[in-house]
Every structure is written in C-alpha cells, then in structure tokens.
Design a protein around this motif. Structure first.
Motif, PDB file in Angstrom:
ATOM      1  N   GLY A 227       4.022  -1.974   7.359  1.00 17.31           N
ATOM      2  CA  GLY A 227       4.963  -0.853   7.420  1.00 17.31           C
ATOM      3  C   GLY A 227       5.042  -0.091   6.109  1.00 17.31           C
ATOM      4  N   CYS A 228       3.956  -0.058   5.370  1.00 17.60           N
ATOM      5  CA  CYS A 228       3.969   0.593   4.051  1.00 17.60           C
ATOM      6  C   CYS A 228       3.357   1.995   4.115  1.00 17.60           C
TER       7      CYS A 228
ATOM      8  N   GLU B 231      -9.623  -6.276   6.988  1.00 18.98           N
ATOM      9  CA  GLU B 231      -9.694  -7.734   7.113  1.00 18.98           C
ATOM     10  C   GLU B 231      -9.745  -8.467   5.760  1.00 18.98           C
ATOM     11  N   PRO B 232     -10.669  -8.127   4.862  1.00 19.68           N
ATOM     12  CA  PRO B 232     -10.692  -8.853   3.577  1.00 19.68           C
ATOM     13  C   PRO B 232      -9.426  -8.638   2.752  1.00 19.68           C
TER      14      PRO B 232
ATOM     15  N   ALA C 253      -6.990   1.537   6.450  1.00 17.41           N
ATOM     16  CA  ALA C 253      -5.635   1.987   6.088  1.00 17.41           C
ATOM     17  C   ALA C 253      -4.633   1.855   7.237  1.00 17.41           C
ATOM     18  N   VAL C 254      -5.024   2.276   8.437  1.00 14.60           N
ATOM     19  CA  VAL C 254      -4.077   2.285   9.562  1.00 14.60           C
ATOM     20  C   VAL C 254      -3.631   0.864   9.910  1.00 14.60           C
ATOM     21  N   GLU C 255      -4.576  -0.055   9.918  1.00 13.13           N
ATOM     22  CA  GLU C 255      -4.239  -1.443  10.249  1.00 13.13           C
ATOM     23  C   GLU C 255      -3.307  -2.046   9.184  1.00 13.13           C
TER      24      GLU C 255
ATOM     25  N   VAL D 138      -0.579   1.849   0.219  1.00 17.63           N
ATOM     26  CA  VAL D 138      -2.031   2.001   0.407  1.00 17.63           C
ATOM     27  C   VAL D 138      -2.433   3.333  -0.224  1.00 17.63           C
ATOM     28  N   PHE D 139      -3.420   3.291  -1.079  1.00 17.56           N
ATOM     29  CA  PHE D 139      -3.939   4.512  -1.705  1.00 17.56           C
ATOM     30  C   PHE D 139      -5.339   4.811  -1.192  1.00 17.56           C
TER      31      PHE D 139
END
Ligand SMILES: [Zn+2]
Length: 242
Positions: free
Chosen positions: A62-63, A25-26, A54-56, A41-42
């Motif tokens: 779509g990254c 969210e943030p 991460a999943v959201e 996303v790392f």
C-alpha cells in the motif's frame, strides 16, 4: 535482477524504499528475509526492466510510487520532474529530470546520504542509449547528474561497467585511470561481485561520455575543434556499434 538490472533498496532498519524494481519477486523475498516494510517505490523511467514490479509492490505494501510524469506509467502516485521538496525515510531527496534515454527520465539524489540513483542516464563508465532525446539533451542531463558532490556514490540501473570501460580504452587509450578501473572491474566480475556503485569523481576521470573536452579523446576521434555535443554524439554512435 533480470539479466543485468539493478534494483536498489534504502532502509533505516524498519522502513525501506526501492528504486527501479524491474521484478517484484526478488524485492519481496529480500524484504521478507530482513524484515523490512516497504514505504516507497521509485521509478526512473517507463521501461519494463525498471518498473515491471512496481504495481505488485504497491499492492503488497500500500505504498506510493514516485516516478516520471508519463502516461506510460499510469500507476505512479507522485509524478515528478525537477523537484526538491521530498523527505524519504527522514532523508531529503532531490529529483532531477534527465531527458535523453527517455524524455521523462528522472534520477533521485539523496544529498545527505551522498547517493544518486541514475537509472539509464549515467552508467558506471558509460551512459544510456539516446532513445527519445537528442545528443544535446542527453549531454545536458549527464552534466546535471555530475553536478552533485564528487564523493557521491553512483547507483545505476545496469551492470554494464566492464563493456563500457572496454569501449573507453578504444577512445582514450592513454588514460591510465581507465585501464586501472578496467582491471579493478574485471577482478570484481570474475568473482561475481557488483562493480556498482562508483563515485562521481571516478566517473569524471574514466567515463568517456563525461570527457568530451579531453584533448586525447578529441584527437583520437579527429574532432579537435568540434563542439562538446558533436564529440558526445560521435562517442554515442561509436558505442552503439561497439
Ligand atoms: Zn531504459
């Protein structure tokens, strides 16, 4: 985010990468506000406070998710250990395996940006708890972390610096750099400002877990002739009780 976690965002004005989104969210709110598109996303390790968002984020943009080679993070698209072939936002990236806090923990080093994202391996003024490795394994990982250039900025996963430095004063009470840093950190914390990042040079001078060779520290622990690993293990044991 959460209680005392940090997620970090790198961007080039258009695309962005996030490190350790413990909460989506943030991150979504920030990206929306500054009009950035997430491209990577790392994740440093499988603990929820570092990867629960991460999943959201992956679904929203779509990254790909880049993270540890570990069944506990099945949604990772590029599982990495030691790897030097990445380019992210046109910046070269070196991934380093740093087992100890967890066995599959990785950290992300951007040599040209002089930035290293250390998750729960190296903290400002301290290091992560040894939950899955041994003191020898963890110390080896910390030595690997600080093998980068001294001016590299250290972006860690938690705001633990003040407590870490308070501990440092108990094992190296005559280290003036530790007291000065503690004063600086207290000043920032009083104003609700982050104490992270620091630099590798500052960590070398003030982080007791990187100073197992310090004669004063060894004397304080009564371990003048012990091995570096034994000194490190004793420090970790004391910090766990601190
Ligand atoms: Zn952790």
């Amino acid at each position: 985010m959460l209680a005392d976690n940090y997620a970090w965002i790198l961007h080039n004005g258009v695309d962005a990468a996030v490190v350790d989104p413990g909460d989506a969210e943030p991150v979504l709110r920030f990206l929306e506000r500054v009009k950035l598109r997430l491209s990577h996303v790392f994740i440093t390790h499988h603990h929820a406070d570092h990867c629960a968002g991460a999943v959201e984020l992956k679904r929203a943009f779509g990254c790909p998710v880049i993270g540890p080679d570990d069944v506990r993070v099945p949604y990772v698209d590029h599982a990495v250990r030691d790897y030097g072939g990445f380019s992210v936002l046109s910046e070269s990236l070196q991934v380093m395996a740093t087992p100890g806090h967890t066995m599959t923990h990785v950290i992300f080093h951007f040599p040209n940006l002089r930035a290293i994202f250390t998750g729960d391996t190296l903290f400002c003024g301290g290091c992560g708890r040894i939950l899955e490795g041994t003191p020898a394994v963890m110390l080896q990982s910390l030595i690997k972390c600080i093998g980068v250039e001294d001016i590299t900025s250290v972006y860690c996963g938690h705001e633990y610096t003040e407590e870490n430095l308070l501990f440092a004063t108990t094992v190296e009470p005559d280290n003036k750099d530790v007291w000065q840093r503690l004063a600086d950190v207290k000043y920032l914390q009083r104003r609700n400002l982050p104490t992270v990042p620091s630099t590798i040079a500052v960590e070398r001078a003030t982080n007791p877990f990187l100073r197992t060779g310090s004669p004063e520290l060894r004397k304080k622990l009564g371990m003048q002739s012990a091995t570096g690993v034994d000194v490190f293990a004793e420090l970790r044991k004391r910090k766990d009780r601190f």
